[in-house]
Design an enzyme around this catalytic site. Sequence first.
Site, short mmCIF file in Angstrom:
data_model
loop_
_atom_site.label_atom_id
_atom_site.label_comp_id
_atom_site.label_asym_id
_atom_site.label_seq_id
_atom_site.Cartn_x
_atom_site.Cartn_y
_atom_site.Cartn_z
CE LYS A 185 0.89 -4.79 -6.64
NZ LYS A 185 0.29 -3.94 -5.47
N GLY A 240 9.60 4.41 3.15
CA GLY A 240 8.62 4.84 2.64
C GLY A 240 7.29 4.66 3.43
#
Length: 410
Positions: free
Chosen positions: A103, A215
Amino acid sequence: MSNPFQTALSTLKAASEVAGLEPNVVKMLSQPKRIFEFTIPMKMDNGDLEIFTAYRVHYNDALGQTKNGIRFVPNLDLDTVKALGFWMTVKHAVSGIPAGGGKGGIRVDPKKLSEGELERLTRSYIRKLPMKGAWVDIPGADIGTSAKTQGWMLDEYEEIMGFHSPAAINDKPAELNGTVGSMEATGTGAFFVTMEAVKDLSIPKGSTVVIQGFGNVGRIAGRLLHQEGYVVIAVSDISGGIYNPQGLDVEKLEAYVDETGSIKDFPGTTVVSNEALLQLECDILMPSAVQSVITEQNAHNIKTKLIMECANGPTTPAGEAILEKRGIIIVPDVLTNSGSAIVCSFERTQGLTDTYWDIETVNSKLKERIVKAYKETTTTAKDKNTSLRNAAWVNGLTKVAKAMKARGWV
Protein backbone atom coordinates in the site's frame (compact mmCIF):
# COMPACT_ATOMS: atom_id res chain seq x y z
CA MET A 1 -8.33 3.31 19.54
CA SER A 2 -8.37 5.34 16.33
CA ASN A 3 -4.83 4.60 15.10
CA PRO A 4 -5.45 2.18 12.20
CA PHE A 5 -2.17 0.33 12.63
CA GLN A 6 -2.89 -0.29 16.31
CA THR A 7 -6.31 -1.55 15.24
CA ALA A 8 -4.63 -4.00 12.84
CA LEU A 9 -2.18 -5.16 15.53
CA SER A 10 -5.05 -5.66 17.98
CA THR A 11 -6.79 -7.90 15.46
CA LEU A 12 -3.51 -9.77 14.86
CA LYS A 13 -3.19 -10.44 18.58
CA ALA A 14 -6.75 -11.72 18.95
CA ALA A 15 -6.69 -13.87 15.79
CA SER A 16 -3.21 -15.29 16.45
CA GLU A 17 -4.40 -16.55 19.84
CA VAL A 18 -7.39 -18.28 18.22
CA ALA A 19 -5.15 -19.73 15.49
CA GLY A 20 -2.39 -20.76 17.88
CA LEU A 21 0.33 -19.05 15.82
CA GLU A 22 3.93 -19.33 16.93
CA PRO A 23 5.24 -16.24 18.77
CA ASN A 24 7.92 -15.63 16.13
CA VAL A 25 5.29 -15.53 13.39
CA VAL A 26 3.34 -12.92 15.33
CA LYS A 27 6.51 -10.95 16.00
CA MET A 28 7.41 -10.89 12.32
CA LEU A 29 3.88 -9.93 11.27
CA SER A 30 3.84 -7.05 13.74
CA GLN A 31 5.87 -4.83 11.43
CA PRO A 32 6.27 -4.34 7.68
CA LYS A 33 9.04 -6.00 5.72
CA ARG A 34 9.92 -2.75 3.90
CA ILE A 35 8.97 0.90 4.29
CA PHE A 36 9.72 3.56 1.70
CA GLU A 37 9.18 7.23 2.58
CA PHE A 38 10.37 9.88 0.13
CA THR A 39 9.68 13.40 -1.02
CA ILE A 40 8.57 14.61 -4.43
CA PRO A 41 9.57 18.22 -5.19
CA MET A 42 7.42 19.62 -7.98
CA LYS A 43 7.06 22.98 -9.68
CA MET A 44 3.39 23.95 -9.78
CA ASP A 45 1.64 25.63 -12.69
CA ASN A 46 2.13 29.06 -11.08
CA GLY A 47 5.86 28.50 -10.68
CA ASP A 48 5.83 27.78 -6.95
CA LEU A 49 7.77 24.80 -5.64
CA GLU A 50 5.80 22.30 -3.55
CA ILE A 51 7.29 19.29 -1.78
CA PHE A 52 5.01 16.29 -1.31
CA THR A 53 5.54 13.36 1.08
CA ALA A 54 5.08 9.91 -0.41
CA TYR A 55 4.99 6.38 0.98
CA ARG A 56 5.04 2.76 -0.08
CA VAL A 57 4.93 -0.22 2.30
CA HIS A 58 5.63 -3.85 1.40
CA TYR A 59 4.06 -5.44 4.44
CA ASN A 60 4.69 -9.13 3.80
CA ASP A 61 5.53 -11.00 0.61
CA ALA A 62 5.69 -14.62 1.81
CA LEU A 63 2.83 -15.61 -0.52
CA GLY A 64 4.07 -13.64 -3.55
CA GLN A 65 4.79 -10.19 -4.97
CA THR A 66 3.24 -7.28 -3.09
CA LYS A 67 0.53 -5.26 -4.79
CA ASN A 68 -2.31 -2.76 -4.82
CA GLY A 69 -3.49 0.54 -3.38
CA ILE A 70 -2.04 3.97 -4.15
CA ARG A 71 -3.92 6.65 -2.18
CA PHE A 72 -3.76 10.42 -2.86
CA VAL A 73 -5.27 12.09 0.22
CA PRO A 74 -4.32 15.18 2.25
CA ASN A 75 -4.15 13.39 5.62
CA LEU A 76 -2.09 10.35 4.64
CA ASP A 77 0.38 9.15 7.27
CA LEU A 78 2.69 6.19 7.69
CA ASP A 79 0.60 4.35 10.28
CA THR A 80 -2.36 4.38 7.91
CA VAL A 81 -0.23 3.03 5.07
CA LYS A 82 1.20 0.30 7.32
CA ALA A 83 -2.29 -0.73 8.40
CA LEU A 84 -3.57 -0.79 4.83
CA GLY A 85 -0.59 -2.90 3.77
CA PHE A 86 -1.25 -5.35 6.60
CA TRP A 87 -4.95 -5.57 5.77
CA MET A 88 -4.04 -6.18 2.13
CA THR A 89 -1.70 -9.00 3.16
CA VAL A 90 -4.49 -10.71 5.06
CA LYS A 91 -7.07 -9.90 2.37
CA HIS A 92 -5.02 -11.63 -0.33
CA ALA A 93 -4.51 -14.68 1.86
CA VAL A 94 -8.20 -14.89 2.83
CA SER A 95 -9.18 -14.83 -0.85
CA GLY A 96 -6.60 -17.39 -1.93
CA ILE A 97 -4.56 -14.89 -3.94
CA PRO A 98 -0.83 -15.73 -4.30
CA ALA A 99 0.35 -12.25 -3.39
CA GLY A 100 1.56 -10.16 -0.49
CA GLY A 101 0.24 -6.85 0.76
CA GLY A 102 1.42 -3.48 -0.50
CA LYS A 103 0.00 0.00 0.00
CA GLY A 104 1.20 3.54 -0.56
CA GLY A 105 0.40 7.01 -1.72
CA ILE A 106 1.06 10.73 -1.54
CA ARG A 107 -0.05 13.27 1.05
CA VAL A 108 -1.93 15.59 -1.29
CA ASP A 109 -5.42 16.85 -2.04
CA PRO A 110 -5.79 15.92 -5.73
CA LYS A 111 -8.80 18.21 -6.06
CA LYS A 112 -6.49 21.19 -5.61
CA LEU A 113 -4.25 20.14 -8.51
CA SER A 114 -4.70 20.91 -12.19
CA GLU A 115 -4.76 17.87 -14.43
CA GLY A 116 -1.21 18.66 -15.56
CA GLU A 117 -0.01 18.87 -11.95
CA LEU A 118 -1.73 15.60 -11.09
CA GLU A 119 -0.10 13.86 -14.04
CA ARG A 120 3.38 15.19 -13.19
CA LEU A 121 2.98 14.15 -9.56
CA THR A 122 1.73 10.69 -10.49
CA ARG A 123 4.59 10.08 -12.91
CA SER A 124 7.10 11.38 -10.36
CA TYR A 125 5.80 8.89 -7.80
CA ILE A 126 6.48 5.96 -10.13
CA ARG A 127 9.91 7.31 -11.10
CA LYS A 128 10.95 7.63 -7.47
CA LEU A 129 9.44 4.35 -6.27
CA PRO A 130 12.50 2.20 -5.48
CA MET A 131 11.06 -1.28 -6.19
CA LYS A 132 8.34 -2.02 -8.72
CA GLY A 133 7.27 -4.36 -11.50
CA ALA A 134 5.00 -7.31 -12.25
CA TRP A 135 7.14 -9.71 -10.20
CA VAL A 136 7.99 -7.29 -7.39
CA ASP A 137 5.32 -4.74 -6.42
CA ILE A 138 2.25 -3.71 -8.41
CA PRO A 139 0.52 -0.40 -7.56
CA GLY A 140 -3.26 -0.22 -7.90
CA ALA A 141 -5.86 2.52 -7.48
CA ASP A 142 -7.35 3.68 -4.19
CA ILE A 143 -8.88 6.88 -2.80
CA GLY A 144 -7.85 9.85 -4.94
CA THR A 145 -6.50 7.74 -7.80
CA SER A 146 -8.29 6.29 -10.80
CA ALA A 147 -7.93 4.44 -14.09
CA LYS A 148 -6.47 7.66 -15.52
CA THR A 149 -3.69 7.92 -12.92
CA GLN A 150 -2.96 4.20 -13.31
CA GLY A 151 -2.61 4.68 -17.06
CA TRP A 152 -0.04 7.42 -16.43
CA MET A 153 1.79 5.14 -14.01
CA LEU A 154 1.97 2.34 -16.54
CA ASP A 155 3.22 4.66 -19.28
CA GLU A 156 5.91 6.09 -17.00
CA TYR A 157 7.02 2.65 -15.85
CA GLU A 158 7.27 1.38 -19.43
CA GLU A 159 9.22 4.50 -20.45
CA ILE A 160 11.70 3.79 -17.63
CA MET A 161 12.03 0.09 -18.42
CA GLY A 162 12.01 0.38 -22.20
CA PHE A 163 9.48 -2.41 -22.76
CA HIS A 164 5.76 -3.03 -22.39
CA SER A 165 4.62 -4.61 -19.13
CA PRO A 166 0.84 -4.35 -18.65
CA ALA A 167 0.96 -6.54 -15.54
CA ALA A 168 3.13 -3.97 -13.71
CA ILE A 169 0.22 -1.65 -12.81
CA ASN A 170 -3.31 -2.55 -11.67
CA ASP A 171 -6.63 -0.76 -12.23
CA LYS A 172 -5.51 0.78 -15.51
CA PRO A 173 -7.90 1.38 -18.43
CA ALA A 174 -8.97 -1.60 -20.50
CA GLU A 175 -7.47 0.20 -23.53
CA LEU A 176 -4.06 -0.26 -21.90
CA ASN A 177 -4.63 -3.99 -21.37
CA GLY A 178 -6.34 -3.56 -18.04
CA THR A 179 -9.29 -5.70 -17.04
CA VAL A 180 -12.95 -4.87 -17.42
CA GLY A 181 -14.79 -4.61 -14.11
CA SER A 182 -11.79 -3.31 -12.20
CA MET A 183 -13.27 -0.11 -10.79
CA GLU A 184 -16.57 -1.82 -9.93
CA ALA A 185 -14.94 -4.87 -8.33
CA THR A 186 -15.01 -3.84 -4.66
CA GLY A 187 -18.69 -2.90 -4.73
CA THR A 188 -19.60 -5.95 -6.80
CA GLY A 189 -17.70 -8.25 -4.47
CA ALA A 190 -19.32 -6.65 -1.43
CA PHE A 191 -22.72 -7.31 -3.00
CA PHE A 192 -21.89 -10.99 -3.56
CA VAL A 193 -20.79 -11.39 0.08
CA THR A 194 -23.85 -9.51 1.34
CA MET A 195 -26.13 -11.88 -0.56
CA GLU A 196 -24.53 -14.82 1.25
CA ALA A 197 -24.73 -13.11 4.64
CA VAL A 198 -28.43 -12.17 4.32
CA LYS A 199 -29.23 -15.80 3.44
CA ASP A 200 -27.46 -17.01 6.57
CA LEU A 201 -29.22 -14.41 8.75
CA SER A 202 -32.62 -14.71 7.02
CA ILE A 203 -32.72 -11.00 6.12
CA PRO A 204 -35.31 -10.86 3.29
CA LYS A 205 -35.64 -8.66 0.23
CA GLY A 206 -37.29 -5.39 1.11
CA SER A 207 -35.03 -4.95 4.13
CA THR A 208 -33.40 -1.57 4.68
CA VAL A 209 -29.83 -0.54 3.90
CA VAL A 210 -27.75 2.45 5.02
CA ILE A 211 -24.52 3.26 3.17
CA GLN A 212 -21.90 5.61 4.57
CA GLY A 213 -19.83 6.66 1.58
CA PHE A 214 -21.35 6.91 -1.89
CA GLY A 215 -18.12 6.71 -3.80
CA ASN A 216 -16.97 4.00 -6.14
CA VAL A 217 -17.68 1.21 -3.64
CA GLY A 218 -20.88 2.38 -1.97
CA ARG A 219 -22.71 3.35 -5.13
CA ILE A 220 -22.01 0.04 -6.89
CA ALA A 221 -23.03 -2.04 -3.87
CA GLY A 222 -26.07 0.21 -3.35
CA ARG A 223 -27.14 -0.07 -6.98
CA LEU A 224 -26.92 -3.87 -6.97
CA LEU A 225 -28.79 -4.16 -3.66
CA HIS A 226 -31.47 -1.77 -4.96
CA GLN A 227 -31.85 -3.88 -8.10
CA GLU A 228 -32.09 -7.00 -5.94
CA GLY A 229 -35.05 -5.53 -4.04
CA TYR A 230 -33.43 -4.10 -0.93
CA VAL A 231 -34.39 -0.58 0.19
CA VAL A 232 -31.53 1.90 0.47
CA ILE A 233 -32.86 4.53 2.89
CA ALA A 234 -29.76 6.69 3.42
CA VAL A 235 -26.37 7.40 1.89
CA SER A 236 -23.63 9.93 2.49
CA ASP A 237 -20.57 11.46 0.89
CA ILE A 238 -18.11 14.17 1.86
CA SER A 239 -20.91 16.78 1.72
CA GLY A 240 -23.02 14.94 4.32
CA GLY A 241 -25.90 12.49 4.20
CA ILE A 242 -29.40 12.19 2.77
CA TYR A 243 -32.29 10.13 4.14
CA ASN A 244 -35.67 8.92 2.97
CA PRO A 245 -37.33 6.19 5.10
CA GLN A 246 -39.33 5.06 2.04
CA GLY A 247 -36.15 4.42 0.09
CA LEU A 248 -33.95 6.13 -2.51
CA ASP A 249 -33.94 5.47 -6.23
CA VAL A 250 -30.24 4.63 -6.37
CA GLU A 251 -29.94 4.77 -10.15
CA LYS A 252 -31.51 8.24 -10.26
CA LEU A 253 -29.20 9.28 -7.42
CA GLU A 254 -26.19 8.07 -9.41
CA ALA A 255 -27.29 10.17 -12.39
CA TYR A 256 -27.76 13.17 -10.08
CA VAL A 257 -24.26 12.71 -8.61
CA ASP A 258 -22.76 12.42 -12.10
CA GLU A 259 -24.42 15.73 -13.00
CA THR A 260 -23.81 17.72 -9.79
CA GLY A 261 -20.77 16.03 -8.25
CA SER A 262 -22.52 15.37 -4.93
CA ILE A 263 -25.58 13.82 -3.29
CA LYS A 264 -26.36 17.20 -1.67
CA ASP A 265 -29.94 18.45 -2.19
CA PHE A 266 -31.11 15.28 -3.94
CA PRO A 267 -34.90 15.74 -4.29
CA GLY A 268 -37.19 13.98 -1.85
CA THR A 269 -34.68 13.57 0.95
CA THR A 270 -33.86 15.11 4.30
CA VAL A 271 -30.37 16.03 5.46
CA VAL A 272 -28.56 13.80 7.95
CA SER A 273 -24.97 14.07 9.15
CA ASN A 274 -22.43 11.33 8.50
CA GLU A 275 -22.35 10.66 12.24
CA ALA A 276 -26.13 10.44 12.59
CA LEU A 277 -26.41 8.31 9.47
CA LEU A 278 -24.45 5.51 11.15
CA GLN A 279 -27.03 5.46 13.93
CA LEU A 280 -30.14 5.19 11.74
CA GLU A 281 -32.25 2.10 12.29
CA CYS A 282 -31.70 -0.35 9.43
CA ASP A 283 -31.21 -4.03 8.65
CA ILE A 284 -27.85 -3.69 6.86
CA LEU A 285 -25.24 -1.01 7.54
CA MET A 286 -22.43 -0.57 5.02
CA PRO A 287 -19.59 1.74 6.14
CA SER A 288 -17.92 2.37 2.77
CA ALA A 289 -15.75 5.43 3.34
CA VAL A 290 -12.76 5.55 5.70
CA GLN A 291 -11.35 3.80 8.74
CA SER A 292 -12.35 4.14 12.41
CA VAL A 293 -15.92 5.47 12.05
CA ILE A 294 -17.59 2.97 14.40
CA THR A 295 -16.02 3.41 17.82
CA GLU A 296 -16.77 2.98 21.52
CA GLN A 297 -18.37 6.43 21.39
CA ASN A 298 -21.14 5.47 18.94
CA ALA A 299 -21.29 1.64 18.99
CA HIS A 300 -24.01 1.67 21.69
CA ASN A 301 -26.22 3.65 19.30
CA ILE A 302 -25.76 1.52 16.18
CA LYS A 303 -29.18 0.06 15.29
CA THR A 304 -28.69 -2.68 12.69
CA LYS A 305 -28.58 -6.46 12.38
CA LEU A 306 -25.64 -6.71 10.02
CA ILE A 307 -22.57 -4.59 9.31
CA MET A 308 -20.83 -5.16 5.99
CA GLU A 309 -17.40 -3.50 6.19
CA CYS A 310 -16.93 -2.11 2.69
CA ALA A 311 -14.24 0.32 3.90
CA ASN A 312 -10.88 -0.68 5.35
CA GLY A 313 -10.91 -0.75 9.15
CA PRO A 314 -14.18 1.11 9.76
CA THR A 315 -14.71 -0.48 13.18
CA THR A 316 -12.28 -0.01 16.06
CA PRO A 317 -11.63 -2.95 18.46
CA ALA A 318 -13.39 -1.15 21.33
CA GLY A 319 -16.38 -0.45 19.12
CA GLU A 320 -16.48 -4.03 17.91
CA ALA A 321 -16.46 -5.40 21.47
CA ILE A 322 -19.62 -3.41 22.19
CA LEU A 323 -21.30 -4.55 18.97
CA GLU A 324 -20.49 -8.19 19.68
CA LYS A 325 -22.10 -7.99 23.11
CA ARG A 326 -25.19 -6.55 21.44
CA GLY A 327 -25.33 -9.43 18.95
CA ILE A 328 -24.67 -7.36 15.85
CA ILE A 329 -22.95 -9.40 13.13
CA ILE A 330 -19.90 -7.88 11.39
CA VAL A 331 -18.63 -9.28 8.10
CA PRO A 332 -15.05 -7.94 8.14
CA ASP A 333 -13.29 -5.73 5.64
CA VAL A 334 -10.66 -8.30 4.65
CA LEU A 335 -13.51 -10.38 3.25
CA THR A 336 -16.26 -7.91 2.32
CA ASN A 337 -14.12 -5.50 0.30
CA SER A 338 -11.70 -8.02 -1.19
CA GLY A 339 -13.34 -7.83 -4.63
CA SER A 340 -10.83 -5.33 -5.95
CA ALA A 341 -7.90 -7.40 -4.70
CA ILE A 342 -9.33 -10.47 -6.41
CA VAL A 343 -9.94 -8.72 -9.73
CA CYS A 344 -6.49 -7.10 -9.57
CA SER A 345 -5.09 -10.62 -9.37
CA PHE A 346 -7.12 -11.46 -12.47
CA GLU A 347 -5.75 -8.31 -14.14
CA ARG A 348 -2.17 -9.39 -13.52
CA THR A 349 -2.91 -12.89 -14.85
CA GLN A 350 -4.46 -11.45 -18.01
CA GLY A 351 -1.54 -9.07 -18.53
CA LEU A 352 1.06 -11.80 -18.11
CA THR A 353 -0.70 -14.20 -20.49
CA ASP A 354 -1.94 -11.61 -22.99
CA THR A 355 -5.40 -13.18 -22.72
CA TYR A 356 -8.29 -10.89 -21.77
CA TRP A 357 -11.70 -11.78 -20.34
CA ASP A 358 -15.15 -10.28 -20.81
CA ILE A 359 -17.15 -8.83 -17.90
CA GLU A 360 -19.25 -11.98 -17.49
CA THR A 361 -16.10 -14.07 -17.02
CA VAL A 362 -14.57 -11.57 -14.58
CA ASN A 363 -17.70 -11.36 -12.43
CA SER A 364 -18.27 -15.11 -12.53
CA LYS A 365 -14.73 -15.79 -11.32
CA LEU A 366 -15.02 -12.99 -8.74
CA LYS A 367 -18.23 -14.44 -7.33
CA GLU A 368 -16.76 -17.93 -7.18
CA ARG A 369 -13.63 -16.73 -5.35
CA ILE A 370 -15.27 -14.37 -2.86
CA VAL A 371 -18.16 -16.69 -1.98
CA LYS A 372 -15.64 -19.47 -1.33
CA ALA A 373 -13.74 -17.15 1.02
CA TYR A 374 -16.99 -16.26 2.82
CA LYS A 375 -17.94 -19.91 3.32
CA GLU A 376 -14.46 -20.79 4.58
CA THR A 377 -14.73 -17.89 7.03
CA THR A 378 -18.13 -18.93 8.38
CA THR A 379 -16.93 -22.52 8.75
CA THR A 380 -13.89 -21.43 10.77
CA ALA A 381 -16.06 -19.14 12.90
CA LYS A 382 -18.30 -22.06 13.82
CA ASP A 383 -15.44 -24.52 14.33
CA LYS A 384 -13.53 -22.17 16.63
CA ASN A 385 -16.56 -20.42 18.17
CA THR A 386 -15.21 -17.01 17.26
CA SER A 387 -16.19 -13.88 15.35
CA LEU A 388 -16.19 -13.67 11.58
CA ARG A 389 -13.30 -11.18 11.79
CA ASN A 390 -11.17 -13.53 13.86
CA ALA A 391 -12.13 -16.41 11.58
CA ALA A 392 -11.12 -14.57 8.40
CA TRP A 393 -7.84 -13.52 9.97
CA VAL A 394 -7.19 -17.05 11.26
CA ASN A 395 -7.62 -18.42 7.74
CA GLY A 396 -5.43 -15.71 6.20
CA LEU A 397 -2.71 -15.69 8.85
CA THR A 398 -2.45 -19.47 8.79
CA LYS A 399 -1.68 -19.39 5.06
CA VAL A 400 0.90 -16.61 5.50
CA ALA A 401 2.49 -18.40 8.47
CA LYS A 402 2.85 -21.65 6.49
CA ALA A 403 4.53 -19.76 3.64
CA MET A 404 6.87 -17.97 6.05
CA LYS A 405 7.82 -21.27 7.66
CA ALA A 406 8.39 -22.96 4.29
CA ARG A 407 10.73 -20.11 3.36
CA GLY A 408 12.67 -20.56 6.61
CA TRP A 409 11.80 -17.09 7.91
CA VAL A 410 10.55 -18.41 11.25
